[in-house]
Enzyme design. Structure first.
Site, PDB file in Angstrom:
ATOM      1  N   ASP A   1       0.827  -1.212   0.000  1.00 12.40           N
ATOM      2  CA  ASP A   1       0.000   0.000   0.000  1.00 12.40           C
ATOM      3  C   ASP A   1       0.863   1.265   0.000  1.00 12.40           C
ATOM      4  O   ASP A   1       1.959   1.285   0.566  1.00 12.40           O
ATOM      5  CB  ASP A   1      -0.904  -0.019   1.241  1.00 12.40           C
ATOM      6  CG  ASP A   1      -2.030   1.003   1.132  1.00 12.40           C
ATOM      7  OD1 ASP A   1      -2.362   1.416   0.005  1.00 12.40           O
ATOM      8  OD2 ASP A   1      -2.572   1.392   2.182  1.00 12.40           O
TER       9      ASP A   1
ATOM     10  N   ASN B   1     -11.209  -2.394  -5.008  1.00  8.02           N
ATOM     11  CA  ASN B   1     -10.469  -1.426  -5.840  1.00  8.02           C
ATOM     12  C   ASN B   1     -11.161  -1.108  -7.168  1.00  8.02           C
ATOM     13  O   ASN B   1     -10.793  -0.147  -7.853  1.00  8.02           O
ATOM     14  CB  ASN B   1      -9.029  -1.904  -6.102  1.00  8.02           C
ATOM     15  CG  ASN B   1      -8.122  -1.816  -4.883  1.00  8.02           C
ATOM     16  OD1 ASN B   1      -7.205  -2.618  -4.703  1.00  8.02           O
ATOM     17  ND2 ASN B   1      -8.345  -0.823  -4.008  1.00  8.02           N
TER      18      ASN B   1
HETATM   19  C1  IPE Z   1      -5.357  -2.574   0.047  1.00 11.36           C
HETATM   20  O1  IPE Z   1      -5.061  -1.246  -0.148  1.00 11.36           O
HETATM   21  C2  IPE Z   1      -5.402  -3.301  -1.267  1.00 11.36           C
HETATM   22  C3  IPE Z   1      -4.132  -3.450  -1.942  1.00 11.36           C
HETATM   23  C4  IPE Z   1      -2.950  -3.124  -1.484  1.00 11.36           C
HETATM   24  C5  IPE Z   1      -4.231  -4.046  -3.242  1.00 11.36           C
HETATM   25  P1  IPE Z   1      -6.207  -0.137  -0.270  1.00 11.36           P
HETATM   26  O2  IPE Z   1      -5.497   1.145  -0.434  1.00 11.36           O
HETATM   27  O3  IPE Z   1      -7.184  -0.522  -1.307  1.00 11.36           O
HETATM   28  O4  IPE Z   1      -6.907  -0.269   1.153  1.00 11.36           O
HETATM   29  P2  IPE Z   1      -7.649   0.824   2.038  1.00 11.36           P
HETATM   30  O5  IPE Z   1      -8.686   1.488   1.163  1.00 11.36           O
HETATM   31  O6  IPE Z   1      -6.616   1.797   2.493  1.00 11.36           O
HETATM   32  O7  IPE Z   1      -8.234   0.054   3.169  1.00 11.36           O
HETATM   33  C1  IPE Z   2      -1.663   0.384  -3.335  1.00 12.59           C
HETATM   34  O1  IPE Z   2      -1.461   1.758  -3.398  1.00 12.59           O
HETATM   35  C2  IPE Z   2      -2.027  -0.195  -4.680  1.00 12.59           C
HETATM   36  C3  IPE Z   2      -3.454  -0.553  -4.813  1.00 12.59           C
HETATM   37  C4  IPE Z   2      -4.322  -0.547  -3.859  1.00 12.59           C
HETATM   38  C5  IPE Z   2      -3.884  -0.970  -6.120  1.00 12.59           C
HETATM   39  P1  IPE Z   2      -2.642   2.806  -3.334  1.00 12.59           P
HETATM   40  O2  IPE Z   2      -3.053   3.136  -4.730  1.00 12.59           O
HETATM   41  O3  IPE Z   2      -3.730   2.336  -2.452  1.00 12.59           O
HETATM   42  O4  IPE Z   2      -1.896   4.037  -2.688  1.00 12.59           O
HETATM   43  P2  IPE Z   2      -2.451   5.033  -1.587  1.00 12.59           P
HETATM   44  O5  IPE Z   2      -2.951   4.212  -0.446  1.00 12.59           O
HETATM   45  O6  IPE Z   2      -3.555   5.808  -2.248  1.00 12.59           O
HETATM   46  O7  IPE Z   2      -1.284   5.875  -1.231  1.00 12.59           O
HETATM   47 MG    MG Z   3      -4.088   2.503  -0.459  1.00 11.47          MG
END
Ligand code: IPE
Ligand code: IPE
Ligand code: MG
Length: 255
Positions: free
Chosen positions: A29, A77
């Protein structure tokens, strides 16, 4: 009983120092925040995230880990803007094009956890081909959770058990029977779950399998994760005592 404990990654002999970890699962993340800090687009952040994933897999293998599970796209997502979703689907396609052959040649078994049915048809085909062509590999297992949700996985597993029961099969509902229907069937549970980005939540990842995993939450953003961070996480894992609901190993024997 002893065999069951070993399957959960406990030190052989039931000691208090955990062996391994043999299975490390990572919630990758923070790509978006990394991009924001750099003043580049989120897409750059996801691309840098793929590089970090490649580094993490190499580092894990160097550290003696034999199974890595990477959370790369959750069932939630899909709620992101279309352009971002399309880009993330494109990165999975690119993984099959650019990484699969090399990994397969190195004896890596690739599994894609999650619901394959609702992926675009070309991607579903790539997923199935990747799994079939690497199914016999035993040196290392790489699981990529894509269109994955822990609740969805448990529901699909329960539905599969129910279908078998309705068809007149063995209808016993046990932990073993349910685990055998999960996307991770046959793979030991993660010993260690790492989440980057500073968030301290599970976000629908491996809800069943992480029942007794050790959790490490890191403040850094996923694209900045490398071998040093993995080594530090593993060192921290070795300082933990896994109890599985039992007593502290070195506690006095008095009641
Ligand atoms: C969790 O991250 C999913 C992945 C890393 C693929 P998210 O960014 O989607 O999770 P939340 O929204 O912070 O809980
Ligand atoms: C993790 O990074 C990747 C996915 C969840 C696909 P994020 O896109 O959630 O990055 P942040 O949490 O917005 O920084
Ligand atoms: Mg995230």
């Amino acid at each position: 009983m002893l065999a069951a404990k070993k399957d959960r990654g406990e030190a052989p002999g039931g000691g208090d120092t955990p062996a391994g970890p043999r299975h490390v699962a990572i919630i990758m993340d923070g790509n978006g925040r990394w991009a924001e800090r750099k003043g580049v687009s989120r897409l750059e952040g996801h691309r840098a995230g793929v590089e970090a994933a490649r580094r993490a897999v190499r580092a894990a293998r160097d550290c003696g880990v034999t199974i890595v599970t990477l959370y790369s796209f959750s069932t939630e997502n899909w709620s992101r803007p279309d352009w971002e979703v399309r880009h993330l689907l494109g990165l999975l396609r690119r993984f099959f094009r650019e990484d699969l052959m090399e990994l397969a040649g190195e004896g890596v078994r690739v599994r894609i956890l999650g619901d394959h049915e609702s992926l675009p048809p070309d991607l579903k085909k790539l997923v199935e081909e990747a799994e079939d062509s690497t199914a016999g590999n035993t040196a290392f297992t790489l699981q990529i959770a894509f269109n994955y949700g822990g609740r969805d996985e448990i529901v699909r597993a329960a539905a599969s058990l129910a279908r078998k029961a309705a068809a007149g099969g063995d209808a016993k509902v046990t932990e073993e029977a349910l685990a055998a229907e999960l996307d991770t069937a046959g793979v030991p549970d993660p010993d260690l779950v790492i989440r980057t980005s500073g968030e301290q939540r599970i976000s629908n990842f491996l809800l069943w399998q992480a029942a007794y995993s050790e959790f490490i939450f890191l403040d850094l953003l996923w694209p900045d994760f490398g071998k040093r961070e993995l080594e530090e996480a593993i060192a921290e894992f070795h300082r933990r005592e896994r109890r599985y609901g039992g007593r502290k190993a070195k506690a006095a024997s008095a009641p």
